[in-house]
Structures are given as C-alpha cells and as structure tokens.
Design an enzyme around this catalytic site. Structure first.
Site, PDB file in Angstrom:
ATOM      1  N   MET A 185     -14.154 -28.182 -16.807  1.00  0.00           N
ATOM      2  CA  MET A 185     -14.523 -27.520 -18.065  1.00  0.00           C
ATOM      3  C   MET A 185     -14.753 -28.538 -19.188  1.00  0.00           C
ATOM      4  SD  MET A 185     -12.120 -24.129 -18.100  1.00  0.00           S
ATOM      5  CE  MET A 185     -12.722 -22.605 -17.352  1.00  0.00           C
TER       6      MET A 185
ATOM      7  N   ASP B 143      -9.888 -27.531 -24.400  1.00  0.00           N
ATOM      8  CA  ASP B 143     -10.970 -28.477 -24.712  1.00  0.00           C
ATOM      9  C   ASP B 143     -10.490 -29.674 -25.533  1.00  0.00           C
ATOM     10  OD1 ASP B 143     -12.811 -26.968 -23.353  1.00  0.00           O
ATOM     11  OD2 ASP B 143     -13.403 -25.818 -25.112  1.00  0.00           O
TER      12      ASP B 143
ATOM     13  N   ARG C  73      -7.269 -24.131 -15.868  1.00  0.00           N
ATOM     14  CA  ARG C  73      -6.586 -23.826 -17.125  1.00  0.00           C
ATOM     15  C   ARG C  73      -5.425 -22.852 -16.924  1.00  0.00           C
ATOM     16  NH1 ARG C  73     -11.105 -20.033 -20.290  1.00  0.00           N
ATOM     17  NH2 ARG C  73     -10.230 -18.062 -19.564  1.00  0.00           N
TER      18      ARG C  73
ATOM     19  N   GLY D 196     -10.314 -18.431 -24.882  1.00  0.00           N
ATOM     20  CA  GLY D 196      -9.905 -18.754 -23.512  1.00  0.00           C
ATOM     21  C   GLY D 196      -8.424 -19.080 -23.453  1.00  0.00           C
TER      22      GLY D 196
END
Lengths: 439, 439
Positions: free
Chosen positions: B209, B163, B319, B32
């Site tokens: 997320m 993350d 993001r 990602g």
C-alpha cells in the site's frame, strides 16, 4: 538389516555385511518450500549425529537433487550445531530446492547412472528426500534403481507439502503453518472489511494456494466460528464453480452481514475443467484478466453485483510465513526428519514416516513408516463430507480435523524487530569426480 | 479552560462556566483502519474514565462520523473493562469506520448543523477523531464551526494512518505495524524465492500500500541488511518509474544473486503521472492488466527478461496484521489516544497529539500537541535522501528512521490456534432526537 547390506562394488565395504560401518547420507529438499521444511532438515541432521555407527556425514544437495547430479554437495558437518538448531525456526529451503522430477529409468537411464556415480564417489548409503508427491515418486525410483544398478541405497521419503495432499499420513508438514497463516489472515482481513463496509469495501477476496486440493482454502474456514462469521464463501478446487449460486451467496452475505469475505483456491475451476484464473474472464473494466483467480472473482462480484471490493493474493507469503508457524507443524516437521533417520538405520527402505492421528478427544499423534509405493503419485483431496452441502463452507468434521494442526505459536527469535533467520555456510564437499553432468 | 467554557444553549450548564461539569465525549474511527487503531480507542476510553469531573461517557460513532450524523452512538461505558483492554490487541475498527469527508461549512452547512444537533442532544463537549489527513481536516472544521454555530466543542485529532504521511509527527500509529509486517514478509518470501531460483521462480514481486507516499515500500527495505540482500528493488511513488533502469537492475540482481525480490508501491507512476496499475500495461500474455501493480510489474519482467515470476498483493492483510504488530506502534497508538483526552481536559482545542522523537542514539519518544491547522491536508512523503541515488533502495538514514518503529512483538493472546480478538457489544445510546438524517 537392509541398510547395512552392501555389494562388492562399494569400496572399503567388502565383507562387512553383518557389521555396520558408517556410510554417508544424502539429504535434499524438493519442490515448493515451506515454513518448516528446514525443521525436517534439522531433524535429519541432528538424528543422524546420534547414529555414528551407521551414518557418517550428512551431505545436502545444493538445490535438491540437482546437487546430487552435479556433485554439488553441502557438508552439513561443517555447520555450527547452533545453525542446525536454528533451521527449526528458519523458513524456506536453506540448502536450496529444485523443481526437477526424475524420469523413469527407461526414459533417462543416464540420470540414475549419474546419481549412482556420485553416491559411490561419496560413499552415500542413505537417501533422504524431503518433498511432496513427485518427490516420493523419485525416492521410490531411487530405491528401486539403486538395486538394479548394483548400488543399493536406503531411501526414505520425508513428507513435506503445503498442499496437504499426501495419502496415508494424517497431514503433511508445512500445511499446518500455511493453514494457521490463512486462518489468522482471514480473521484479520474480515475485521477490516467489516469496519469499512458501511461506506466502502463490501467484498474481500483472498486467493490461496492449492491447485488440486482445497485444504488451504478449507483452513480459511477456521477464521469463523459461528454461522455468518467470515469467511462466508470458500471456493474449493473440489467443487465445480457455480457462478449463479456463488453470486447469490455473496449477495445474501452482504445483505445479511453488511459484507462478505471470500477465500478462493487458485485451483477453482468451471464445471468444464477450465481454471477460473485461465478462463479469460473479464474484470470489472471489461479487460481480460489473467494470472490470479482473486482479481477474477473480485471483478465478477463488481460486474454482477456492483459491490466495492478489495483482493489479496498471499502467494509465497503464506508458505514462507515462519513468523506465525504452527507449533504442531514445526514439531511434526522435525519429527518426520528424525524418524526418517531412525527408520533408515533400522533397515527400512522405500518408506515414508507418516503422521498418524491417535483416537480420542485430545489431539495426539505418532509416526509410523508407510511404503513409498503406496504414497507416490496418489493425491488426497478434501473429502466431500468436509465441505458443507452448498459447497461454500467447511463442516464440523473438517474443523475437527484442521483445528489441532494450527495449535500453538512457534515464534522465531527476533533481532531489531525482525525474525532472526539463519543462513548456512554451505561449505561444499570436495568433488571427487572428473566427470560433470549438465541438467 | 476552553473545554469547560459553555454557552446558554447547553442545558443544565448555565452559569457553571468556571467549574467543570462532566460532559460526554464523542469518539470516531475514520478512513482505512489499521492493526492498532483500536489501541487508540482503548487509550481514549480508559483515559476518559480517569477524568470523571470533565468527561461523562464516551460515545463512539457507529461507523465513524456517520454514527454522529445518524445519531447512532455506541455507549462505551456498557462495555466490559476487559473488552476495552482487549481492544489493544484487536485489529481493524471495532466501532466501524467510514470513508466520509465532511465538506466545508459553505458547501454543506446542514451536515454541521446536524452534528451540533446530535452533540447538543447528547451533551457532547469533546470530539476525538481518529484518522489520517482528511480526518484531521474534519476535526479542524468541527472545532471551527462549533463556535460559529454557537456550540463549542473541544476537538482533538487522534493520528492514525498506515501511510505514515501526517506532518509534524515523527510517525503515525498504524504504520509501524504495517512496516513490520512488510519487512517480515519480504524477508520470508525472499528466502523462499532464493530456494526456488535454481530451477523455477527467479523474480518475486510484492505489492504494498501507499498510493502517494512510499513509506510502506521503504519498510520492505528493512528485510535486507547487506548489499545484494533482498529486496534488491523497491519502487516508490516518489520516484518516476524508469523502465529501462528498472529492468537493468532486475537483470543485474538475477545474474549476481540468482534471483530478485521487488517491493512495489501501489502508487508507482510513470514520469507522465499515470499509475502503472492503470496504464493499460500488457502482461506476459499480451492481455491488458488492471487492478494491481504487482502483476503488471511481474508481467513486464517476464515479457522483457523472460524470468519466471511470482507475485503477491498483501492488500488488507498488511494493515490488519495485528498478529505481528510492532510493540512500539501499539504503545504509541495507545499513547496518542490517552494524550488526546489529557490535552482536551487541559483545554487544548484543535490539536493533535504528535509523536516526537528524542535526540540520542537509543530510540525515545514523547507526545506533544500540535495544531490541527498545521496538520490538516499536508502530506509527508519519503524524502529524497531516504532513497538511494539509483532510486531503488533505502539509505542508512532511512533505516535509522524506520528501524525503531518496528521494534518489539506485541503478540495477541491465542485460543485454539487463532488470535483471540474481541468484539464489542456495541450497545446503542438511546436516541433523543425525533429527526433523522440521511447520509
């Protein structure tokens, strides 16, 4: 001047009709809030301070018109001038808003009588109502019934709506900043999905506000400049949803560009008028989906075309995003607040300051008063010539209209990495009535 | 130095082991993407240009490792230096990313043989792999098998993940900007719902997320400063979802503050491990809801407490939001790219530049090399002492950790009201192999 006329029913004002005596003003925020509605509040409050011969104090309704009905008024003169200045960079409704539509005089005379009771008690001679279609209707009603009930009040509507659907004004304060947020976000998310499309997500869906008018969805179109740029598909409430044409367009985009970005208005409907979000559409897993057209569209793409998808629903983030507000929008929001006061002290009643786009290549605008009667309950949707022939994009004319509205970045100040938004003290005006009112 | 050692199998290098000869570098973006991964790319490319004795050209994989396998390499030396500079302010993966995890050497030896074939053909001596946990594992494998297959390559991982779950590094480039976006958006949306709560929305839910680690959800907590400030509830993947406690907390907040803001991680689970988003929860209308924990939580609140709600799912917007990137994050992303090159030319192999927080009150950081073997496949979740006792908020220790990471606003340049993000030319390196490889 209308605004200085008064009746015997107003205490301390008898016989002063020819000479202005300062009277207080009531200001309220109404309906869904925006990133710049507080800039309009600042415009009203700061302008009012420049007319001490006309306007005494500005009282804001706590939670809009409910504050008037319940005699819950905020004394804006108790706020530090720095606080009022900071409203210019603070999103949402600092005084509290309300979704509360006044009924007609015939249906609920008590509501108007109560309003007048409170206005009389606090010597309120000006009514500034900051809202959208419904609120302009309320302002119009108050301007009419004030007279009917023997207590005329100068009523000026202050336009505000992210939906950009008020008539007579070129655009609505609040819209430019949402438009900028959606255009920026679409451009950014499009770069993301383009990066991922080779092995993962091929379709990205962004759900935006605008239940009846597709102006915000149209703003998503600003993200791209050339043919095939994202967003490749925009779904407007103004265009009946054509599922086969939509799916063909998505397929074509994925095959040509490797990915497809879809901006969908929450108000997108089937030809029979049902909202997609309420139509009991099944998602990719066969479950009935509700409460967001974004996931409905994404599920449809997955089910029919098999593409991996992501979807986002911006919801309040879009209309509260003061951090990326349009400078033009902030300026216009302030200007309509300021102009509302200027019109009022000049004696204009039942009007709304409208933004008038000047002819010429460079974007210039001015403010003019337009009658509330011509604004109230009229909805301006996206004209057909702003939408491409296939119904999925915006035309050059639409781009020319939209682009100036997102110009300039009105960044708020930051402290510790976060925008330094202001909170009002919210000092209550001392109650004068023994009666109460339940809303 | 390891990086200058070479084998007979490398053409033109025989006998030159003691003296560096420039070899090319391979750079790829993996997994990602983020708002700042291109800043790391700029760091790698600009730093490599400063070591012409060691590094020849930097070839980027088009769509990550897939570009290596398919011999689809982008010649970054063909890009204008201004383009490379502009990568610092351009979100997502300019060279294309891939979700593609290399298997172990035993399971798919052909993949590694193909990689080495391509590396040999293009005289690639350096492998810079920009990604998260899986990617650090890949970089480690490549560093090991290069030797095993008779073609050693200096492998350096470049950390990247929104993350924030890589071990040994204080934080991960990409996270600070998402954290800032979520903290800003939460603060803004909270002002919105507070405005509306009197007559309308009382509960706002923001889905963020973080499927396994709650760092992004924790960042939402930065929006408030005092007790009762929004967000009043944060739901972490680290804390098993306790429905009665959750509902009680929401009710308490609405009764005390008039509204409640909930930040929910997509990875929130029931005690039995099921994700809320996949648990077949019914929404307020009795329909099975899937594909977003935000609407599930909102529906639960409506059904059990009857409050009017709004929900948002930020998805890719969070993001990709380079428009509100953290300056610290951008600086760190660039620094890890630059350091990766510096470590490589110094002969470090199988390492990752880690961000080390320095002791002291003011936030200072430096970069150190840590072994990939200790990074790969280890996940750093939010420690329990960063979460309040009731499981719904962040502690002062968590705030002290997070706050410096969102410091500073690294605004991109704007043209016509929109961020001026760059696109690479993406000139392909001439293929040298007759063989092809299907992924």
């Amino acid at each position: 001047m209308k605004t200085t006329a008064r009746k015997k029913t107003v205490k301390r004002a008898a016989g002063a009709a020819a000479k202005p005596r300062p009277r207080n003003a009531f200001y309220a925020q109404s309906g869904g809030v925006t990133a710049v509605i507080n800039a309009s509040a600042a415009g009203v409050i700061e302008a009012a301070r420049k007319f001490p011969k006309h306007i005494g104090k500005v009282y804001a309704g706590r939670h809009g018109i409910i504050g008037a009905l319940t005699e819950d008024l905020i004394d804006t003169s108790a706020e530090d001038p720095a606080t009022i200045r900071a409203l210019r960079h603070t999103p949402a409704g600092a005084f509290g808003s309300a979704r509360f539509k006044l009924k007609g005089l015939e249906q609920n005379r008590a509501e108007y009588e109560r309003l007048i009771e409170v206005f009389k008690a606090h010597d309120i001679g000006y009514f500034f109502y900051n809202g959208g279609n419904d609120s302009m209707d309320t302002a119009l009603k108050v301007s009419q019934i004030g007279e009917a009930l023997g207590y005329p009040v100068t009523c000026v509507g202050v336009p505000k709506t992210v939906d950009n659907d008020l008539p007579l004004t070129d655009c609505c304060p609040g819209f430019g900043s949402v438009a900028k947020y959606i255009a920026v976000s679409t451009r950014e998310a499009a770069l993301d999905v383009a990066s991922m499309a080779r092995t993962s997500t091929k379709v990205f869906v962004l759900e935006v506000m605008g239940r009846h008018a597709g102006w915000i969805a149209a703003a998503g179109g600003l993200a791209g400049r050339k043919a095939d740029d994202a967003p490749q598909v925009i779904l407007f409430p103004e265009i009946a949803f054509d599922k086969p044409a939509f799916l063909a367009k998505v397929k074509q985009s994925v095959e040509r560009n490797g990915y497809c970005v879809i901006v969908v208005s929450e108000g997108t409907r089937y030809p029979d008028g049902r909202f997609l979000a309420e139509a009991g559409t099944k998602d990719a897993f066969g479950h009935t989906q509700l409460g967001g057209v974004g996931p409905v569209i994404a599920g449809m793409v997955k089910e029919e075309l098999g593409y991996k998808y992501h979807w986002a629903v911006a919801d309040y983030l879009q209309r509260a995003a003061r951090h990326i507000a349009s400078q033009v929008d902030v300026d216009q929001a302030y200007a309509v607040g300021k102009a509302a006061v200027e019109f009022a002290v000049k004696g204009h009643n039942a009007v709304m300051p409208a933004i008038i786009r000047q002819p010429g290549k460079a974007y210039r605008w001015k403010i003019e008063a337009v009658p509330l009667a011509e604004v109230a309950n009229v909805e301006k949707t996206v004209p057909r010539h702003f939408i491409t022939a296939d119904g999925f994009g915006i035309t050059a004319a639409c781009r020319r209209y939209l682009e100036p509205l997102i110009a300039g970045e009105a960044y708020p100040p930051y402290v510790d990495g976060l925008p330094d938004y202001v909170r009002i003290k919210g000092k209550a005006v001392k109650r004068k009535l023994k009666t109460t009112y339940k809303v």
